[in-house]
Design a protein around this motif. Structure first.
Motif, PDB file in Angstrom:
ATOM      1  N   ILE A 145       5.286   4.354 -10.301  1.00 24.32           N
ATOM      2  CA  ILE A 145       4.641   3.289  -9.532  1.00 24.32           C
ATOM      3  C   ILE A 145       3.160   3.613  -9.334  1.00 24.32           C
ATOM      4  N   GLY A 146       2.384   2.586  -9.172  1.00 21.50           N
ATOM      5  CA  GLY A 146       0.957   2.766  -8.935  1.00 21.50           C
ATOM      6  C   GLY A 146       0.273   1.421  -8.929  1.00 21.50           C
ATOM      7  N   GLY A 147      -0.945   1.406  -8.442  1.00 19.89           N
ATOM      8  CA  GLY A 147      -1.717   0.178  -8.422  1.00 19.89           C
ATOM      9  C   GLY A 147      -2.514   0.029  -7.152  1.00 19.89           C
ATOM     10  N   LYS A 148      -3.015  -1.192  -6.968  1.00 17.56           N
ATOM     11  CA  LYS A 148      -3.864  -1.500  -5.815  1.00 17.56           C
ATOM     12  C   LYS A 148      -3.057  -2.264  -4.779  1.00 17.56           C
ATOM     13  N   LEU A 149      -3.287  -1.921  -3.520  1.00 14.13           N
ATOM     14  CA  LEU A 149      -2.653  -2.591  -2.392  1.00 14.13           C
ATOM     15  C   LEU A 149      -3.773  -3.021  -1.450  1.00 14.13           C
ATOM     16  N   ILE A 150      -3.848  -4.310  -1.152  1.00 16.20           N
ATOM     17  CA  ILE A 150      -4.881  -4.808  -0.244  1.00 16.20           C
ATOM     18  C   ILE A 150      -4.225  -5.147   1.084  1.00 16.20           C
ATOM     19  N   ILE A 151      -4.716  -4.515   2.140  1.00 19.15           N
ATOM     20  CA  ILE A 151      -4.189  -4.750   3.483  1.00 19.15           C
ATOM     21  C   ILE A 151      -5.229  -5.508   4.294  1.00 19.15           C
ATOM     22  N   ASN A 152      -4.797  -6.604   4.897  1.00 21.44           N
ATOM     23  CA  ASN A 152      -5.638  -7.387   5.798  1.00 21.44           C
ATOM     24  C   ASN A 152      -5.252  -6.978   7.208  1.00 21.44           C
ATOM     25  N   PHE A 153      -6.238  -6.523   7.998  1.00 20.65           N
ATOM     26  CA  PHE A 153      -5.925  -6.182   9.379  1.00 20.65           C
ATOM     27  C   PHE A 153      -6.998  -6.673  10.333  1.00 20.65           C
ATOM     28  N   GLU A 169       4.079  -0.302   1.107  1.00 13.01           N
ATOM     29  CA  GLU A 169       3.420  -1.339   1.904  1.00 13.01           C
ATOM     30  C   GLU A 169       3.729  -1.190   3.389  1.00 13.01           C
ATOM     31  N   SER A 170       5.001  -1.030   3.745  1.00  8.49           N
ATOM     32  CA  SER A 170       5.345  -0.945   5.163  1.00  8.49           C
ATOM     33  C   SER A 170       4.816   0.340   5.791  1.00  8.49           C
ATOM     34  N   CYS A 171       4.825   1.432   5.046  1.00  2.93           N
ATOM     35  CA  CYS A 171       4.300   2.700   5.545  1.00  2.93           C
ATOM     36  C   CYS A 171       2.792   2.606   5.792  1.00  2.93           C
ATOM     37  N   VAL A 172       2.053   2.045   4.837  1.00  2.00           N
ATOM     38  CA  VAL A 172       0.603   1.901   4.985  1.00  2.00           C
ATOM     39  C   VAL A 172       0.292   0.982   6.169  1.00  2.00           C
ATOM     40  N   LYS A 173       0.998  -0.151   6.266  1.00  2.00           N
ATOM     41  CA  LYS A 173       0.756  -1.076   7.383  1.00  2.00           C
ATOM     42  C   LYS A 173       1.038  -0.403   8.723  1.00  2.00           C
ATOM     43  N   THR A 201       0.040  -7.405   4.199  1.00  2.00           N
ATOM     44  CA  THR A 201      -0.324  -7.248   2.796  1.00  2.00           C
ATOM     45  C   THR A 201      -1.068  -8.498   2.356  1.00  2.00           C
ATOM     46  N   ASN A 202      -2.150  -8.297   1.628  1.00  2.53           N
ATOM     47  CA  ASN A 202      -2.959  -9.434   1.170  1.00  2.53           C
ATOM     48  C   ASN A 202      -3.225  -9.308  -0.328  1.00  2.53           C
ATOM     49  N   GLY A 203      -2.180  -9.015  -1.078  1.00  2.00           N
ATOM     50  CA  GLY A 203      -2.314  -8.964  -2.538  1.00  2.00           C
ATOM     51  C   GLY A 203      -2.391  -7.558  -3.094  1.00  2.00           C
ATOM     52  N   GLY A 204      -2.679  -7.514  -4.373  1.00  2.00           N
ATOM     53  CA  GLY A 204      -2.757  -6.243  -5.082  1.00  2.00           C
ATOM     54  C   GLY A 204      -1.717  -6.173  -6.188  1.00  2.00           C
ATOM     55  N   THR A 205      -1.758  -5.075  -6.901  1.00  6.12           N
ATOM     56  CA  THR A 205      -0.858  -4.891  -8.039  1.00  6.12           C
ATOM     57  C   THR A 205       0.293  -3.931  -7.739  1.00  6.12           C
ATOM     58  N   LEU A 206       0.237  -3.238  -6.619  1.00 10.86           N
ATOM     59  CA  LEU A 206       1.309  -2.316  -6.250  1.00 10.86           C
ATOM     60  C   LEU A 206       2.395  -3.120  -5.543  1.00 10.86           C
ATOM     61  N   TYR A 229      -8.819  -4.389   3.224  1.00  5.84           N
ATOM     62  CA  TYR A 229      -9.110  -3.028   2.773  1.00  5.84           C
ATOM     63  C   TYR A 229      -8.251  -2.684   1.564  1.00  5.84           C
ATOM     64  N   PRO A 230      -8.886  -2.291   0.447  1.00  2.54           N
ATOM     65  CA  PRO A 230      -8.121  -1.937  -0.756  1.00  2.54           C
ATOM     66  C   PRO A 230      -7.713  -0.462  -0.767  1.00  2.54           C
ATOM     67  N   PHE A 231      -6.483  -0.222  -1.108  1.00  2.00           N
ATOM     68  CA  PHE A 231      -5.988   1.131  -1.349  1.00  2.00           C
ATOM     69  C   PHE A 231      -5.580   1.177  -2.808  1.00  2.00           C
TER      70      PHE A 231
END
Length: 88
Positions: free
Chosen positions: A26-34, A58-62, A47-52, A80-82
């Motif tokens: 797994i891998g990719g970009k995760l965009i979080i809107n906060f 997602e839930s852990c990052v949020k 979550t606000n998009g991304g390829t991951l 914010y992109p991760f």
């Protein structure tokens, strides 16, 4: 905002690493809107998009975004992109 998030980079990396052990490749970009309120507290994160596409990451990052504390500067809405890559 960047300084606060990067200071906690290890916890976000741990979110990815934990899921990578379960789902190799797994891998990719995760965009979080906060939303940060005027006092510097995070009020919401989504979550606000991304390829991951991994619910665990997602839930852990949020969850970790919700624990961050920012300087009280009137508040902000942030996208914010991760980017998560193996060995990265």
């Amino acid at each position: 905002i960047d300084r606060v998030v990067k200071a906690r980079a290890g916890v976000f990396r741990a979110c990815y690493q934990k899921e990578l052990n379960r789902t190799p490749g797994i891998g990719g970009k995760l965009i979080i809107n906060f939303v940060i309120d005027a006092g510097g507290t995070v009020k919401s994160a989504r979550t606000n998009g991304g390829t991951l596409k991994n619910d665990g990451v997602e839930s852990c990052v949020k969850g970790n975004i919700m624990r961050l504390k920012f300087p009280a500067k009137g508040g902000a809405i942030v996208n914010y992109p991760f980017v998560f890559t193996q060995g990265g």
